[in-house]
Design a protein around this motif. Structure first.
Motif, mmCIF file in Angstrom:
data_model
loop_
_atom_site.group_PDB
_atom_site.id
_atom_site.type_symbol
_atom_site.label_atom_id
_atom_site.label_comp_id
_atom_site.label_asym_id
_atom_site.label_seq_id
_atom_site.Cartn_x
_atom_site.Cartn_y
_atom_site.Cartn_z
ATOM 1 N N GLU A 102 0.839 -1.211 0.000
ATOM 2 C CA GLU A 102 0.000 0.000 0.000
ATOM 3 C C GLU A 102 0.869 1.255 0.000
ATOM 4 O O GLU A 102 0.554 2.227 -0.686
ATOM 5 C CB GLU A 102 -0.934 -0.001 1.211
ATOM 6 C CG GLU A 102 -2.027 -1.050 1.142
ATOM 7 C CD GLU A 102 -2.801 -1.188 2.438
ATOM 8 O OE1 GLU A 102 -4.009 -1.472 2.359
ATOM 9 O OE2 GLU A 102 -2.204 -1.022 3.532
ATOM 10 N N ASP A 104 3.886 1.522 -1.238
ATOM 11 C CA ASP A 104 4.466 1.643 -2.576
ATOM 12 C C ASP A 104 3.445 2.197 -3.566
ATOM 13 O O ASP A 104 3.778 3.026 -4.416
ATOM 14 C CB ASP A 104 4.988 0.285 -3.059
ATOM 15 C CG ASP A 104 6.203 -0.187 -2.257
ATOM 16 O OD1 ASP A 104 6.859 0.669 -1.623
ATOM 17 O OD2 ASP A 104 6.473 -1.407 -2.279
ATOM 18 N N GLU A 105 2.188 1.757 -3.458
ATOM 19 C CA GLU A 105 1.139 2.251 -4.345
ATOM 20 C C GLU A 105 0.887 3.749 -4.127
ATOM 21 O O GLU A 105 0.771 4.515 -5.081
ATOM 22 C CB GLU A 105 -0.159 1.471 -4.109
ATOM 23 C CG GLU A 105 -1.297 1.894 -5.016
ATOM 24 C CD GLU A 105 -2.592 1.145 -4.709
ATOM 25 O OE1 GLU A 105 -3.633 1.585 -5.221
ATOM 26 O OE2 GLU A 105 -2.561 0.147 -3.964
ATOM 27 N N VAL A 106 0.839 4.169 -2.862
ATOM 28 C CA VAL A 106 0.631 5.588 -2.553
ATOM 29 C C VAL A 106 1.787 6.420 -3.092
ATOM 30 O O VAL A 106 1.578 7.492 -3.682
ATOM 31 C CB VAL A 106 0.447 5.790 -1.028
ATOM 32 C CG1 VAL A 106 0.508 7.266 -0.661
ATOM 33 C CG2 VAL A 106 -0.857 5.176 -0.555
ATOM 34 N N LYS A 107 3.008 5.943 -2.912
ATOM 35 C CA LYS A 107 4.171 6.668 -3.433
ATOM 36 C C LYS A 107 4.105 6.794 -4.951
ATOM 37 O O LYS A 107 4.398 7.855 -5.511
ATOM 38 C CB LYS A 107 5.470 5.959 -3.026
ATOM 39 C CG LYS A 107 5.809 6.078 -1.569
ATOM 40 C CD LYS A 107 7.080 5.280 -1.279
ATOM 41 C CE LYS A 107 7.341 5.147 0.173
ATOM 42 N NZ LYS A 107 8.519 4.298 0.451
ATOM 43 N N GLY A 108 3.740 5.699 -5.617
ATOM 44 C CA GLY A 108 3.622 5.734 -7.080
ATOM 45 C C GLY A 108 2.560 6.713 -7.536
ATOM 46 O O GLY A 108 2.774 7.484 -8.488
ATOM 47 N N ASN A 109 1.406 6.701 -6.870
ATOM 48 C CA ASN A 109 0.334 7.634 -7.217
ATOM 49 C C ASN A 109 0.753 9.076 -6.972
ATOM 50 O O ASN A 109 0.423 9.972 -7.756
ATOM 51 C CB ASN A 109 -0.936 7.306 -6.433
ATOM 52 C CG ASN A 109 -1.591 6.018 -6.883
ATOM 53 O OD1 ASN A 109 -1.353 5.554 -7.996
ATOM 54 N ND2 ASN A 109 -2.391 5.429 -6.012
ATOM 55 N N LEU A 110 1.476 9.309 -5.900
ATOM 56 C CA LEU A 110 1.959 10.657 -5.601
ATOM 57 C C LEU A 110 2.935 11.136 -6.674
ATOM 58 O O LEU A 110 2.876 12.293 -7.104
ATOM 59 C CB LEU A 110 2.627 10.682 -4.221
ATOM 60 C CG LEU A 110 3.114 12.039 -3.733
ATOM 61 C CD1 LEU A 110 1.978 13.059 -3.692
ATOM 62 C CD2 LEU A 110 3.754 11.915 -2.367
ATOM 63 N N ARG A 111 3.809 10.251 -7.122
ATOM 64 C CA ARG A 111 4.731 10.624 -8.207
ATOM 65 C C ARG A 111 3.964 11.007 -9.472
ATOM 66 O O ARG A 111 4.310 11.966 -10.153
ATOM 67 C CB ARG A 111 5.687 9.462 -8.498
ATOM 68 C CG ARG A 111 6.784 9.312 -7.483
ATOM 69 C CD ARG A 111 7.812 8.266 -7.909
ATOM 70 N NE ARG A 111 8.576 7.853 -6.764
ATOM 71 C CZ ARG A 111 8.383 6.739 -6.069
ATOM 72 N NH1 ARG A 111 7.453 5.881 -6.451
ATOM 73 N NH2 ARG A 111 9.124 6.462 -5.038
ATOM 74 N N LYS A 112 2.907 10.256 -9.788
ATOM 75 C CA LYS A 112 2.086 10.562 -10.958
ATOM 76 C C LYS A 112 1.426 11.922 -10.821
ATOM 77 O O LYS A 112 1.415 12.723 -11.767
ATOM 78 C CB LYS A 112 1.013 9.483 -11.172
ATOM 79 C CG LYS A 112 1.553 8.158 -11.634
ATOM 80 C CD LYS A 112 0.426 7.138 -11.732
ATOM 81 C CE LYS A 112 0.979 5.752 -12.009
ATOM 82 N NZ LYS A 112 -0.090 4.731 -11.958
ATOM 83 N N VAL A 113 0.872 12.186 -9.655
ATOM 84 C CA VAL A 113 0.216 13.476 -9.414
ATOM 85 C C VAL A 113 1.233 14.614 -9.544
ATOM 86 O O VAL A 113 0.961 15.644 -10.177
ATOM 87 C CB VAL A 113 -0.470 13.510 -8.028
ATOM 88 C CG1 VAL A 113 -0.896 14.918 -7.640
ATOM 89 C CG2 VAL A 113 -1.641 12.563 -7.993
ATOM 90 N N SER A 115 4.018 14.628 -11.244
ATOM 91 C CA SER A 115 4.440 14.808 -12.647
ATOM 92 C C SER A 115 3.351 15.508 -13.446
ATOM 93 O O SER A 115 3.654 16.344 -14.319
ATOM 94 C CB SER A 115 4.805 13.465 -13.260
ATOM 95 O OG SER A 115 3.668 12.667 -13.447
#
Length: 121
Positions: A102, A104-113, A115
């Motif tokens: 979870e 890792d998923e939050v970190k990935g989503n934050l990176r997308k936001v 960018s």
């Protein structure tokens, strides 16, 4: 020192080894200093560690008394809190805590936001 104590507090195996090791070492030292059999030293060590203090076996030498003072304080200030901390950590479980996946998923989503926000600038 703090890292060592944290590692020790989080390992029940390490706590058990420390517990048994301290009983055996103090029993050997007590037996040697007081000139008593090992079993008497172990009895004294256990009674002192558990703060029972029956008084049937007590140090009579100055070195034995210092050993008792040091051993009792080490138990009260270090060993007992480590055992309690380990039990508390095992009992208390935060149901709201994120799993590694979870996080890792939050970190990935934050990176997308982030960018997407950078592109809009």
């Amino acid at each position: 020192m703090q890292a060592l104590l944290l590692k020790l507090a989080n390992s029940l195996k390490a706590i058990c080894i420390t517990y048994i090791g301290s009983l055996v070492v103090s029993a050997i030292l007590f037996s040697w200093v007081e000139g008593k059999p090992f079993l008497d030293g172990l009895w004294w060590s256990c009674a002192t560690a558990l703060t029972v203090g029956y008084g049937d076996i007590a140090p009579v030498t100055v070195a034995g008394k210092w050993l008792g003072i040091i051993f009792a304080h080490l138990w009260i200030l270090i060993t007992i809190p480590l055992v309690v901390a380990n039990v508390i950590v095992k009992i208390i479980h935060d149901a709201e805590a994120f799993t590694q996946e979870e996080q890792d998923e939050v970190k990935g989503n934050l990176r997308k936001v982030l960018s997407l926000l950078e592109r809009k600038k």
